[in-house]
Design a protein around this motif. Structure first.
Motif, PDB file in Angstrom:
ATOM      1  N   THR A  91       4.192  -1.120   3.423  1.00 17.39           N
ATOM      2  CA  THR A  91       3.811   0.268   3.184  1.00 17.39           C
ATOM      3  C   THR A  91       4.964   1.213   3.486  1.00 17.39           C
ATOM      4  N   ARG A  94       0.865  -1.170   0.000  1.00 17.47           N
ATOM      5  CA  ARG A  94       0.000   0.000   0.000  1.00 17.47           C
ATOM      6  C   ARG A  94       0.914   1.236   0.000  1.00 17.47           C
ATOM      7  N   THR A  95       1.034   1.865  -1.176  1.00 16.41           N
ATOM      8  CA  THR A  95       1.879   3.045  -1.333  1.00 16.41           C
ATOM      9  C   THR A  95       1.111   4.064  -2.168  1.00 16.41           C
ATOM     10  N   SER A 114       1.995   6.464   4.032  1.00 17.90           N
ATOM     11  CA  SER A 114       0.759   5.686   3.927  1.00 17.90           C
ATOM     12  C   SER A 114       0.301   5.198   5.297  1.00 17.90           C
TER      13      SER A 114
END
Length: 802
Positions: free
Chosen positions: A122, A100-101, A126
């Protein structure tokens, strides 16, 4: 030693692999509250960090988020996901791994909030955004472990400060959460352990076998390096020969502009058409990913790169690293060397290419430091308060909070351990009202205190704006570059707004290794076309202009004091011996200053060895003192080791120019009216939430943001000089762009011992400074004298009395 669960043991056995001792110890100490693992690059430290999570998930039935992995780079998170997914799939483990970036789609991010994966990879930004949501307690409900990769890189920046504040929030939500820090380059393990422990005293430090000594040396070239410059064009033939002799070579540079120049020259000389790529942070993401994918496949023989490839990417075929230009920092050099032979107990191979003659000395000093395992590092000051202000706003987005509870959380973060309650309350007051001078404006009335004492957002709708501006990275003002006359305009990357402003149609510049022609600027997009046949301008990518570290500067000074230098090339040895004949060598415990006349001007060369930022500041302060005492300075130029000043009058007594109290007083009066302060204020005001670069539907360009921040700065200086943000700005400027601390260190080191040598001509060490770019004029009495003298000459030539 803790045994591996069956699925992991079977997988290791099928490959005839055994756990390294540090991996087994990490598994055995899985329940420790905090652990710092220091292991060499290629030593399997990332797997060691994940082993306790994989073991736990393989034997238990865990729902929701179990392990959070934090990386400084988006590319590193994506690389870890690829490398971790393969063994998990082969073991048949029901473990979901996702990243998740900033590159993750909005749809995926929404799904991850509703149904988090077992392992989430991440970045600090984030993570901060995730903690800002009202449902953060549900998202992190089952969190067991946090793994921070390349923790040394984060610990040196505001991104690390933001991360540690976010972790205090997670620790409050998940009291039993374990922390793991991973690094290959740590100069002070106990200090980093304290940073990792967040106020705890029980962070274990695990030291892996450092492995074999690296194979490092200077790259042999047929031509000697030039007197000045940073391009290292003289070494192109030798670099190409080295590339031919190895599978894959990473060619590191300190700035993006230098990488572009070198890649262009390398490609022109690449008669064998070897596949060579370029990778840096200003290139379009698609192009960067294309180069990364080609590296993974082994399709490239070399990649010219910058700090964008410093960290952790696991490319096993890289068997040589070349560092072009002096590394400036031993720790950074060790990190880059580790990119070669990224395998356990395989010696890394690296070659250094000094860009100019003085850098030969600096590279030699860096090689000695690497062999001695003497890493450098500057002590960090207290936690920055602009980051704390942003954290308070992030916390408010997640729902009402109690000030006492939040303060207790914050001082649990190592950098903020000494924060006073008064300082915290000042940040809280700023977040609530904007401060005394701004409290009348609605846009800065962001928090309010309820009757029950809890603090909350004054308008819940402001949460969206706060979330859009989360982060501490201050990007330079850049414009997108796209190809004209192609469907949709193929993106190439970004150039700085200031550089774009100098372009006129027909100008050419380098980006992504190709020469393009500037056609137009349309809707803040630079439109270009291909123009391979012309000599380009060079895009002025800021990137990072590193300053030579204090420890490396000390090594260079001691090296210069040697009676001879048998390990240095003959041209460099001759140059240094000539310096001794004409003048003398700089010494660690005194300040050498040379005075000489040249080309009709008086010159002063100050050998402070305090790093580029500090030497630049020293030039500003000394010329200010010279102006005040009638010495009529005209300008100066600075490098990492010296400042050269020119003017109309010779300096016969240098001591008054270097009185510490006078320099500090001059700095403070100069700062308040200088662009450095405004630039620093803009960065801190953006981080603290006073200025929003991103707004719904639009983003301010550089000029708009600068204009609004300059107006705010001038207003606060005039009406509220004690405003929190002005205090933060002064502190940031002193330790950042100005680096006055290095000047004070230099003055303390020499303790008033100043040697002023009057020379008959330019000294060998001073000569390269005449070729250095970035000359700064001094506006003052000298300019007026020159104008008056020129006017008198013109009148006399015309037969008129002055």
């Amino acid at each position: 030693m803790c045994a591996l669960p069956a699925p992991l043991a079977t997988w290791f056995s099928a490959r005839n692999w055994q756990l390294h001792p540090h991996q087994a110890e990490m598994l055995a100490r899985a329940d420790d509250p905090a652990t710092l693992l220091i292991a060499p690059t290629g030593g399997g430290k990332t797997l060691a960090g994940f082993l306790p999570s994989l073991a736990d998930l393989a034997t238990g039935d865990h729902a929701g988020l179990h392990t959070l992995y934090i990386s400084p780079l988006k590319a590193l998170a994506a690389d870890i996901r690829r490398n971790l997914t393969t063994p998990v799939t082969e073991m048949g483990l029901p473990i979901r791994i996702e990243d998740r970036t900033g590159d993750t789609s909005a749809h995926t991010k929404r799904r991850q909030r509703a149904d988090p994966p077992h392992i989430l990879l991440t970045t600090p930004e984030s993570l901060a955004l995730l903690t800002s949501y009202e449902d953060a307690p549900r998202i992190f409900a089952g969190l067991k472990r946090v793994v921070i990769d390349e923790v040394h890189a984060l610990a040196e920046s505001k991104r690390g400060d933001q991360l540690m504040l976010a972790l205090t929030r997670l620790q409050a939500l998940c009291p039993d959460m374990r922390r793991v820090g991973l690094s290959a380059t740590v100069e002070d393990p106990p200090a980093l352990a304290r940073y990792m422990a967040q106020g705890r005293s029980d962070c274990a430090i695990l030291m892996a076998d450092p492995g074999p000594e690296p194979d490092i040396a200077m790259l042999e070239t047929t031509e000697p390096p030039p007197w000045a410059g940073g391009g290292a064009a003289y070494a192109i033939p030798a670099v190409l020969d080295a590339v031919r002799q190895h599978k894959t070579t990473l060619i590191f540079h300190n700035t993006r502009a230098q990488a572009e120049i070198f890649f262009h020259n390398l490609w022109l000389a690449n008669d064998d058409a070897l596949p060579i790529g370029i990778h840096h942070g200003s290139l379009d993401r698609v192009q960067r990913e294309r180069v990364e994918a080609a590296m993974v496949r082994g399709d490239l023989r070399a990649v010219v790169c910058t700090g964008s490839l410093d960290l952790g990417l696991d490319w096993g075929d890289v068997d040589l690293v070349i560092q072009v230009g002096a590394p400036k920092n031993v720790k950074r050099l060790v990190q880059r060397i580790g990119r070669a032979n990224h395998r356990y107990n395989a010696p890394s191979k690296a070659r250094l290419v000094p860009a100019n003659r003085f850098e030969v000395v600096e590279c030699r000093a860096a090689l000695e430091a690497v062999r001695a395992r003497d890493l450098d590092g500057e002590a960090r000051g207290p936690g920055p308060r602009d980051v704390l202000c942003q954290h308070i706003l992030i916390r408010a987005c997640a729902g009402p909070f109690e000030a006492d509870v939040l303060f207790a959380e914050v001082i649990g973060a190592g950098a903020y351990a000494q924060l006073t309650r008064a300082e915290f309350d000042a940040c809280l007051e700023f977040c609530a009202t904007g401060g005394y001078a701004l409290r009348a404006y609605d846009q800065w009335q962001r928090l309010q205190q309820r009757t029950d004492g809890l603090w909350q957002l004054r308008d819940p709708r402001s949460a969206r704006l706060i979330r859009m501006n989360i982060g501490t990275i201050q990007d330079t003002d850049t414009l997108k570059v796209r190809m004209r006359r192609t469907r949709g305009g193929k993106p190439l990357g970004e150039i700085e707004e200031g550089f774009a402003a100098t372009l006129t149609p027909g100008d050419t510049f380098l980006i992504g290794g190709q020469i393009v022609r500037f056609e137009s600027l349309r809707e803040m997009v630079v439109e270009v076309s291909r123009d391979p046949g012309r000599k380009p301008k060079i895009a002025t990518y800021m990137g990072t202009k590193f300053a030579t570290s204090t420890q490396l500067s000390e090594r260079i000074l001691h090296m210069l004091g040697a009676p001879d230098w048998p390990d240095l090339p003959t041209p460099v040895r001759d140059w240094l011996h000539l310096q001794r004949q004409v003048s003398q060598m700089p010494e660690p415990d005194s300040l050498l200053i040379e005075s000489f006349a040249h080309d009709g001007r008086e010159h002063l060369c100050i050998y402070g060895f305090a790093g580029r930022n500090a030497m630049q500041t020293l030039g500003l302060l000394v010329t200010k003192r010279m102006e005040e005492t009638g010495l009529a300075p005209l300008g100066f130029v600075a490098t990492d080791y010296a400042t050269l000043i020119w003017g109309l009058e010779p300096v016969t007594d240098a001591a008054p120019l270097f009185a510490p109290d006078a320099l500090r007083e001059g700095l403070e009066s100069w700062l308040m009216s200088n662009a450095v302060m405004k630039r620093t204020f803009r960065a801190s005001a953006t981080i603290a939430g006073l200025i929003q670069r991103n707004t719904p539907g639009a983003r301010k360009n550089g000029r708009q943001a600068t204009l609004s921040s300059d107006i705010l700065y001038d207003t606060l200086v005039k009406y509220d000089p004690n405003h929190l943000l002005l205090d933060i700005t002064r502190q940031e400027a002193m330790r950042g762009l100005v680096d006055f601390g290095r000047i004070e260190e230099m003055l303390a080191r020499v303790a008033g011992r100043i040697t002023l040598r009057r020379l008959a001509r330019v000294s060998p060490l001073a000569a390269p400074l005449f070729l250095e770019a970035g000359r700064m004029p001094v506006e003052g009495a000298a300019q007026e004298r020159l104008l008056a003298e020129e006017s008198a000459r013109l009148l006399a030539a015309a037969g008129l009395a002055p």
